[in-house]
Design a protein around this motif. Structure first.
Motif, PDB file in Angstrom:
ATOM      1  N   ALA A   1     -20.529  36.603  12.747  1.00  0.00           N
ATOM      2  CA  ALA A   1     -20.214  35.307  12.130  1.00  0.00           C
ATOM      3  C   ALA A   1     -21.489  34.547  11.799  1.00  0.00           C
ATOM      4  N   ALA A   2     -22.470  34.593  12.684  1.00  0.00           N
ATOM      5  CA  ALA A   2     -23.736  33.898  12.440  1.00  0.00           C
ATOM      6  C   ALA A   2     -24.448  34.472  11.217  1.00  0.00           C
ATOM      7  N   ILE A   3     -24.423  35.777  11.081  1.00  0.00           N
ATOM      8  CA  ILE A   3     -25.070  36.427   9.938  1.00  0.00           C
ATOM      9  C   ILE A   3     -24.296  36.150   8.651  1.00  0.00           C
ATOM     10  N   ASP A   4     -22.986  36.355   8.682  1.00  0.00           N
ATOM     11  CA  ASP A   4     -22.172  36.173   7.470  1.00  0.00           C
ATOM     12  C   ASP A   4     -22.158  34.727   6.993  1.00  0.00           C
ATOM     13  N   THR A   5     -22.189  33.798   7.922  1.00  0.00           N
ATOM     14  CA  THR A   5     -22.176  32.380   7.554  1.00  0.00           C
ATOM     15  C   THR A   5     -23.351  32.041   6.655  1.00  0.00           C
ATOM     16  N   GLU A   6     -24.508  32.638   6.902  1.00  0.00           N
ATOM     17  CA  GLU A   6     -25.700  32.334   6.116  1.00  0.00           C
ATOM     18  C   GLU A   6     -25.515  32.631   4.636  1.00  0.00           C
ATOM     19  N   GLY A   7     -24.699  33.584   4.281  1.00  0.00           N
ATOM     20  CA  GLY A   7     -24.459  33.861   2.874  1.00  0.00           C
ATOM     21  C   GLY A   7     -23.290  33.086   2.313  1.00  0.00           C
ATOM     22  N   ILE A   8     -22.219  33.015   3.091  1.00  0.00           N
ATOM     23  CA  ILE A   8     -20.983  32.393   2.606  1.00  0.00           C
ATOM     24  C   ILE A   8     -21.147  30.899   2.390  1.00  0.00           C
ATOM     25  N   GLU A   9     -21.832  30.223   3.288  1.00  0.00           N
ATOM     26  CA  GLU A   9     -21.903  28.758   3.248  1.00  0.00           C
ATOM     27  C   GLU A   9     -22.434  28.216   1.923  1.00  0.00           C
ATOM     28  N   HIS A  10     -23.239  28.985   1.238  1.00  0.00           N
ATOM     29  CA  HIS A  10     -23.848  28.515  -0.011  1.00  0.00           C
ATOM     30  C   HIS A  10     -22.981  28.777  -1.241  1.00  0.00           C
ATOM     31  N   HIS A  11     -21.963  29.589  -1.091  1.00  0.00           N
ATOM     32  CA  HIS A  11     -21.207  30.031  -2.261  1.00  0.00           C
ATOM     33  C   HIS A  11     -19.739  29.659  -2.195  1.00  0.00           C
ATOM     34  N   VAL A  12     -19.406  28.732  -1.346  1.00  0.00           N
ATOM     35  CA  VAL A  12     -18.009  28.381  -1.163  1.00  0.00           C
ATOM     36  C   VAL A  12     -17.761  26.978  -1.736  1.00  0.00           C
ATOM     37  N   SER A  13     -16.650  26.835  -2.417  1.00  0.00           N
ATOM     38  CA  SER A  13     -16.312  25.543  -3.024  1.00  0.00           C
ATOM     39  C   SER A  13     -15.793  24.569  -1.963  1.00  0.00           C
ATOM     40  N   LYS A  14     -15.747  23.309  -2.318  1.00  0.00           N
ATOM     41  CA  LYS A  14     -15.201  22.297  -1.419  1.00  0.00           C
ATOM     42  C   LYS A  14     -13.742  22.611  -1.109  1.00  0.00           C
ATOM     43  N   GLN A  15     -12.993  23.053  -2.123  1.00  0.00           N
ATOM     44  CA  GLN A  15     -11.590  23.389  -1.910  1.00  0.00           C
ATOM     45  C   GLN A  15     -11.452  24.500  -0.868  1.00  0.00           C
ATOM     46  N   THR A  16     -12.257  25.543  -1.001  1.00  0.00           N
ATOM     47  CA  THR A  16     -12.201  26.646  -0.042  1.00  0.00           C
ATOM     48  C   THR A  16     -12.632  26.173   1.341  1.00  0.00           C
ATOM     49  N   LEU A  17     -13.671  25.358   1.412  1.00  0.00           N
ATOM     50  CA  LEU A  17     -14.096  24.815   2.710  1.00  0.00           C
ATOM     51  C   LEU A  17     -12.983  24.018   3.374  1.00  0.00           C
ATOM     52  N   ASP A  18     -12.297  23.202   2.587  1.00  0.00           N
ATOM     53  CA  ASP A  18     -11.179  22.422   3.136  1.00  0.00           C
ATOM     54  C   ASP A  18     -10.094  23.343   3.686  1.00  0.00           C
ATOM     55  N   CYS A  19      -9.812  24.427   2.979  1.00  0.00           N
ATOM     56  CA  CYS A  19      -8.819  25.397   3.465  1.00  0.00           C
ATOM     57  C   CYS A  19      -9.307  26.088   4.730  1.00  0.00           C
ATOM     58  N   PHE A  20     -10.582  26.466   4.765  1.00  0.00           N
ATOM     59  CA  PHE A  20     -11.149  27.065   5.976  1.00  0.00           C
ATOM     60  C   PHE A  20     -10.967  26.126   7.165  1.00  0.00           C
ATOM     61  N   LYS A  21     -11.285  24.865   6.945  1.00  0.00           N
ATOM     62  CA  LYS A  21     -11.204  23.878   8.029  1.00  0.00           C
ATOM     63  C   LYS A  21      -9.758  23.727   8.504  1.00  0.00           C
ATOM     64  N   ARG A  22      -8.831  23.596   7.578  1.00  0.00           N
ATOM     65  CA  ARG A  22      -7.411  23.430   7.929  1.00  0.00           C
ATOM     66  C   ARG A  22      -6.891  24.660   8.675  1.00  0.00           C
ATOM     67  N   LEU A  23      -7.217  25.855   8.178  1.00  0.00           N
ATOM     68  CA  LEU A  23      -6.757  27.078   8.849  1.00  0.00           C
ATOM     69  C   LEU A  23      -7.398  27.235  10.227  1.00  0.00           C
ATOM     70  N   THR A  24      -8.651  26.868  10.345  1.00  0.00           N
ATOM     71  CA  THR A  24      -9.326  26.936  11.644  1.00  0.00           C
ATOM     72  C   THR A  24      -8.614  26.065  12.649  1.00  0.00           C
ATOM     73  N   GLU A  25      -8.289  24.846  12.238  1.00  0.00           N
ATOM     74  CA  GLU A  25      -7.578  23.922  13.136  1.00  0.00           C
ATOM     75  C   GLU A  25      -6.222  24.488  13.526  1.00  0.00           C
ATOM     76  N   GLN A  26      -5.512  25.095  12.579  1.00  0.00           N
ATOM     77  CA  GLN A  26      -4.208  25.711  12.884  1.00  0.00           C
ATOM     78  C   GLN A  26      -4.364  26.868  13.861  1.00  0.00           C
ATOM     79  N   LEU A  27      -5.345  27.709  13.615  1.00  0.00           N
ATOM     80  CA  LEU A  27      -5.577  28.873  14.476  1.00  0.00           C
ATOM     81  C   LEU A  27      -6.008  28.456  15.889  1.00  0.00           C
ATOM     82  N   GLN A  28      -6.702  27.341  15.989  1.00  0.00           N
ATOM     83  CA  GLN A  28      -7.154  26.852  17.293  1.00  0.00           C
ATOM     84  C   GLN A  28      -6.126  25.955  17.961  1.00  0.00           C
ATOM     85  N   GLY A  29      -4.995  25.730  17.283  1.00  0.00           N
ATOM     86  CA  GLY A  29      -3.922  24.922  17.854  1.00  0.00           C
ATOM     87  C   GLY A  29      -4.218  23.441  17.906  1.00  0.00           C
ATOM     88  N   LYS A  30      -5.035  22.946  16.990  1.00  0.00           N
ATOM     89  CA  LYS A  30      -5.376  21.520  16.983  1.00  0.00           C
ATOM     90  C   LYS A  30      -4.413  20.743  16.134  1.00  0.00           C
TER      91      LYS A  30
END
Length: 140
Positions: free
Chosen positions: A111-140
């Motif tokens: 995750a640490a390695i992959d994040t370095e590439g992904i973080e620069h190429h992801v749209s705000k919309q995709t980031l928002d979806c990542f955040k929402r899904l992360t919260e769902q997966l973590q039960g928040k």
């Protein structure tokens, strides 16, 4: 179903993302080094990115032209307000992507390695979806 963007539009976005990637990495690194040791010099960045002093000097010159960094000759590098804002934005994006990858079961190391590439190429919309899904997966 919506039509995908034209191929030229997709490639244009990727080229623009690559152009911004170096600036984001450098301002984030300058901010981290300044926070850890109180000052960041070209040699610190050369060591961190494992590149030559000349490479860092060229990137820093570009960052100065873009209004992200200031420095006096032979002095430490300082972020401008715009540079600090870009560093904070980059750090937030990094954290969202990293937490998402962990939440879907990717190991910390990968995750640490992959994040370095992904973080620069992801749209705000995709980031928002990542955040929402992360919260769902973590039960928040």
């Amino acid at each position: 179903m919506s039509k995908p963007p034209a191929i030229s539009d997709r490639h244009r976005r990727t080229r623009n993302d690559h152009a911004q990637e170096t600036a984001e990495d450098y301002v984030e690194a300058i901010d981290e080094v300044n926070g850890a040791s109180g000052k960041c010099r070209v040699v610190d960045l050369a060591r961190q990115f494992d590149v030559s002093h000349v490479t860092v000097t060229k990137v820093v010159a570009r960052l100065k032209r873009e209004g992200l960094v200031t420095s006096e000759p032979y002095g430490p590098l300082e972020l401008t307000e715009a540079g600090r804002q870009l560093a904070a934005k980059s750090r937030r994006q990094h954290e969202v992507v990293y937490q998402f990858l962990l939440a879907i079961g990717v190991s910390e190391k990968v995750a640490a390695i992959d994040t370095e590439g992904i973080e620069h190429h992801v749209s705000k919309q995709t980031l928002d979806c990542f955040k929402r899904l992360t919260e769902q997966l973590q039960g928040k």
